[in-house]
Design a protein around this motif. Structure first.
Motif, short mmCIF file in Angstrom:
data_model
loop_
_atom_site.label_atom_id
_atom_site.label_comp_id
_atom_site.label_asym_id
_atom_site.label_seq_id
_atom_site.Cartn_x
_atom_site.Cartn_y
_atom_site.Cartn_z
N ILE A 108 -2.30 -5.90 2.62
CA ILE A 108 -3.62 -6.53 2.64
C ILE A 108 -4.53 -6.72 1.44
O ILE A 108 -5.02 -7.71 1.15
CB ILE A 108 -4.29 -5.86 3.52
CG1 ILE A 108 -3.97 -5.79 5.13
CG2 ILE A 108 -5.98 -6.08 3.65
CD1 ILE A 108 -4.48 -4.93 6.29
N ALA A 109 -4.47 -5.72 0.55
CA ALA A 109 -5.01 -5.70 -0.78
C ALA A 109 -4.27 -6.80 -1.65
O ALA A 109 -5.13 -7.47 -2.15
CB ALA A 109 -5.07 -4.31 -1.37
N ALA A 110 -3.15 -6.94 -1.49
CA ALA A 110 -2.49 -7.85 -2.40
C ALA A 110 -3.08 -9.48 -1.86
O ALA A 110 -3.07 -10.25 -2.66
CB ALA A 110 -0.96 -7.72 -2.50
N GLU A 111 -2.94 -9.60 -0.67
CA GLU A 111 -3.29 -10.80 0.21
C GLU A 111 -4.86 -11.06 -0.18
O GLU A 111 -5.08 -12.20 -0.24
CB GLU A 111 -3.01 -10.68 1.46
CG GLU A 111 -3.29 -12.07 2.31
CD GLU A 111 -2.01 -12.86 1.90
OE1 GLU A 111 -2.19 -14.46 2.32
OE2 GLU A 111 -0.94 -12.48 1.61
N THR A 112 -5.66 -10.17 -0.14
CA THR A 112 -7.03 -10.56 -0.08
C THR A 112 -7.88 -10.07 -1.08
O THR A 112 -9.27 -10.45 -1.36
CB THR A 112 -7.67 -9.96 1.30
OG1 THR A 112 -7.67 -8.50 0.91
CG2 THR A 112 -6.90 -10.24 2.39
N GLY A 113 -7.16 -9.12 -2.10
CA GLY A 113 -8.06 -8.61 -3.37
C GLY A 113 -9.12 -7.61 -2.47
O GLY A 113 -10.06 -7.00 -3.43
N VAL A 114 -9.33 -7.18 -1.62
CA VAL A 114 -9.90 -6.19 -0.86
C VAL A 114 -9.25 -4.73 -0.47
O VAL A 114 -8.12 -4.73 0.06
CB VAL A 114 -10.46 -6.56 0.41
CG1 VAL A 114 -11.36 -5.67 1.05
CG2 VAL A 114 -11.18 -8.07 0.09
N PRO A 115 -9.75 -3.56 -1.12
CA PRO A 115 -8.77 -2.38 -0.46
C PRO A 115 -8.86 -2.17 0.96
O PRO A 115 -9.86 -2.79 1.75
CB PRO A 115 -9.85 -1.33 -1.26
CG PRO A 115 -11.40 -2.04 -1.51
CD PRO A 115 -10.99 -3.34 -1.69
N ALA A 116 -7.93 -1.40 1.37
CA ALA A 116 -7.75 -1.47 2.70
C ALA A 116 -7.26 -0.06 3.24
O ALA A 116 -6.60 0.90 2.42
CB ALA A 116 -6.42 -2.31 3.38
N THR A 117 -7.49 0.39 4.18
CA THR A 117 -7.06 1.81 5.09
C THR A 117 -6.80 1.56 6.52
O THR A 117 -6.88 0.47 6.99
CB THR A 117 -8.23 2.72 4.53
OG1 THR A 117 -7.73 4.06 5.10
CG2 THR A 117 -9.36 2.59 5.48
N THR A 118 -6.57 2.49 7.25
CA THR A 118 -6.44 2.56 8.66
C THR A 118 -6.80 3.92 9.31
O THR A 118 -7.06 4.89 8.57
CB THR A 118 -4.74 2.57 8.79
OG1 THR A 118 -4.15 3.74 8.64
CG2 THR A 118 -4.09 1.46 8.14
N SER A 119 -6.77 3.99 10.38
CA SER A 119 -7.29 5.00 11.31
C SER A 119 -6.15 6.11 11.11
O SER A 119 -6.92 7.42 10.73
CB SER A 119 -7.26 4.78 12.78
OG SER A 119 -8.29 3.88 13.21
N ALA A 120 -5.03 5.81 11.27
CA ALA A 120 -4.14 7.14 10.75
C ALA A 120 -3.97 7.73 9.29
O ALA A 120 -4.27 8.91 9.41
CB ALA A 120 -2.70 6.40 11.13
N LEU A 121 -4.40 6.79 8.47
CA LEU A 121 -4.74 7.32 7.10
C LEU A 121 -5.82 8.19 7.09
O LEU A 121 -6.02 9.17 6.45
CB LEU A 121 -4.52 6.24 6.01
CG LEU A 121 -3.08 5.55 5.78
CD1 LEU A 121 -3.22 4.40 4.97
CD2 LEU A 121 -2.13 6.46 5.23
N ALA A 122 -6.91 7.72 7.71
CA ALA A 122 -8.17 8.22 7.52
C ALA A 122 -7.95 9.84 8.15
O ALA A 122 -8.65 10.89 7.69
CB ALA A 122 -9.39 7.77 8.43
N LEU A 123 -7.23 10.03 9.53
CA LEU A 123 -6.94 11.12 9.92
C LEU A 123 -6.35 12.17 9.19
O LEU A 123 -6.74 13.30 9.01
CB LEU A 123 -6.16 11.00 11.33
CG LEU A 123 -7.21 10.64 12.56
CD1 LEU A 123 -6.13 10.05 13.87
CD2 LEU A 123 -7.85 11.62 13.12
#
Length: 263
Positions: A108-123
Motif C-alpha cells: 500500500i505504501a509503495a503504491e500510494t506513498g501513504v503509510p499503512a497499518t492494519t487492525s491485527a498489527l494495531a492489536l
C-alpha cells in the motif's frame, strides 16, 4: 454573476489530519464506532473505502477475499483524498499471519506513498504496549478460526488460555451478536486468572462500547479491535493522544510505538 478576479481572492483553509480506512463490505460496526470514538477529537477526519468481504473461514475461497489487488485498488481511491494514513480495518492477519499484514502495508505504501497499518498489527502493538502475554480471545468466529489465531499468536510468544467464539461464518451476522452475549464472553475471559488481557478480535462485533466498564470491573486491559485500530491510526497521523480512556478504554492512555509499518 461576475467571477473575474475571484480566483485570486480565494484562499484554501489548512486541512486537518485525514485517516483512510479500508472496510470489509459487509461490516456495519467499525464505521459508526470509529466515528463515535473520534467525534470529540478536533483536527482529524476519517474516510472509508469498501472491498468485498462476506465470510470468515479458513477455506481457500474465504482467503481469496483478502487478495492484494482489491486492497490496492481501494487504497488508491483513499489516496485521492490525500489521507495521512491508510488502515486495513480488518483482522484477517490474526489468522493469516502478521507477515501477510506487513507485506500488505508495504505494498500500500509503495503504491500510494501513504503509510499503512492494519487492525491485527494495531492489536500486536497494544499487547506490547501493555506487556501482556496471556490473551483471553473473544470473537464471533468458529473454533477453527480461533485456533488459527491462537497458533499465530504463539509465534509471537503469546498464549490464548481462553478462546471464546460464537460459531459464526457470515460477516454481516457478527454485527448482530447481542451486546449481552459479547459482554458475557468478555466477563468470562477477563475473570480467568490465566489471562492478562482480553482481545475482541473482530471489527464487526462491538466490544468497544463495553471495554471501559469491563476494565473497571476486572482490572485488565480490554482491547477491542476497532478502538485499538483508531488508537494506532491517530498515532500514525502524529495527532496527540486524545483523552478517551474513560469512555473507550485504557488503550488510549498508553503510548503507541507504531511498530513495523509500510512507509
Amino acid at each position: 454573476m461576475r467571477t473575474d478576479g475571484l480566483a485570486s481572492a480565494v484562499s484554501l483553509a489548512p486541512r486537518g489530519k485525514r485517516i483512510g480506512m479500508l472496510t470489509p463490505s459487509s461490516n456495519t460496526v467499525l464505521e459508526p464506532v470509529t466515528s463515535a470514538i473520534l467525534m470529540g477529537v478536533t483536527g482529524v477526519t476519517v474516510h472509508y473505502s469498501r472491498l468485498r468481504v462476506t465470510q470468515i473461514a479458513l477455506s481457500e475461497d474465504a482467503g481469496a477475499q483478502f487478495a492484494a489487488a482489491p486492497m490496492l485498488a481501494a487504497a488508491r481511491m483513499l489516496a485521492d483524498a490525500l489521507v495521512d494514513v491508510i488502515v486495513w480495518n480488518g483482522t484477517a492477519g490474526s489468522w493469516l499471519g502478521l507477515d501477510y499484514d506487513r507485506e500488505l502495508c508495504a505494498m500500500i505504501a509503495a503504491e500510494t506513498g501513504v503509510p499503512a497499518t492494519t487492525s491485527a498489527l494495531a492489536l500486536a502493538d497494544a499487547y506490547a504496549a501493555f506487556g501482556v502475554r496471556r490473551i483471553g480471545l473473544v470473537t464471533p468466529y468458529t473454533a477453527d478460526v480461533n485456533e488459527a489465531i491462537a497458533a499465530n499468536y504463539a509465534l509471537a510468544g503469546l498464549t490464548c488460555p481462553v478462546k471464546l467464539g460464537c460459531g459464526l461464518r457470515m460477516n454481516e451476522q457478527f454485527a448482530c451478536v447481542e451486546p449481552e452475549a459479547v459482554e458475557e464472553m468478555i466477563r468470562i475471559a477477563a475473570a480467568s486468572p490465566e489471562t492478562d488481557a482480553v482481545a475482541v478480535v473482530c471489527t464487526n462485533m462491538d466490544g468497544a462500547r463495553l471495554a471501559a466498564k469491563a476494565e473497571r470491573a476486572y482490572g485488565k486491559p480490554i482491547l477491542d479491535s476497532v478502538a485499538t485500530t483508531a488508537w494506532q491510526a491517530l498515532a500514525l497521523t502524529g495527532m496527540p493522544q486524545p483523552k478517551l480512556t474513560d469512555q473507550w478504554g485504557r488503550v488510549f492512555a498508553v503510548p503507541c510505538e507504531k511498530g513495523e509499518r509500510g512507509e
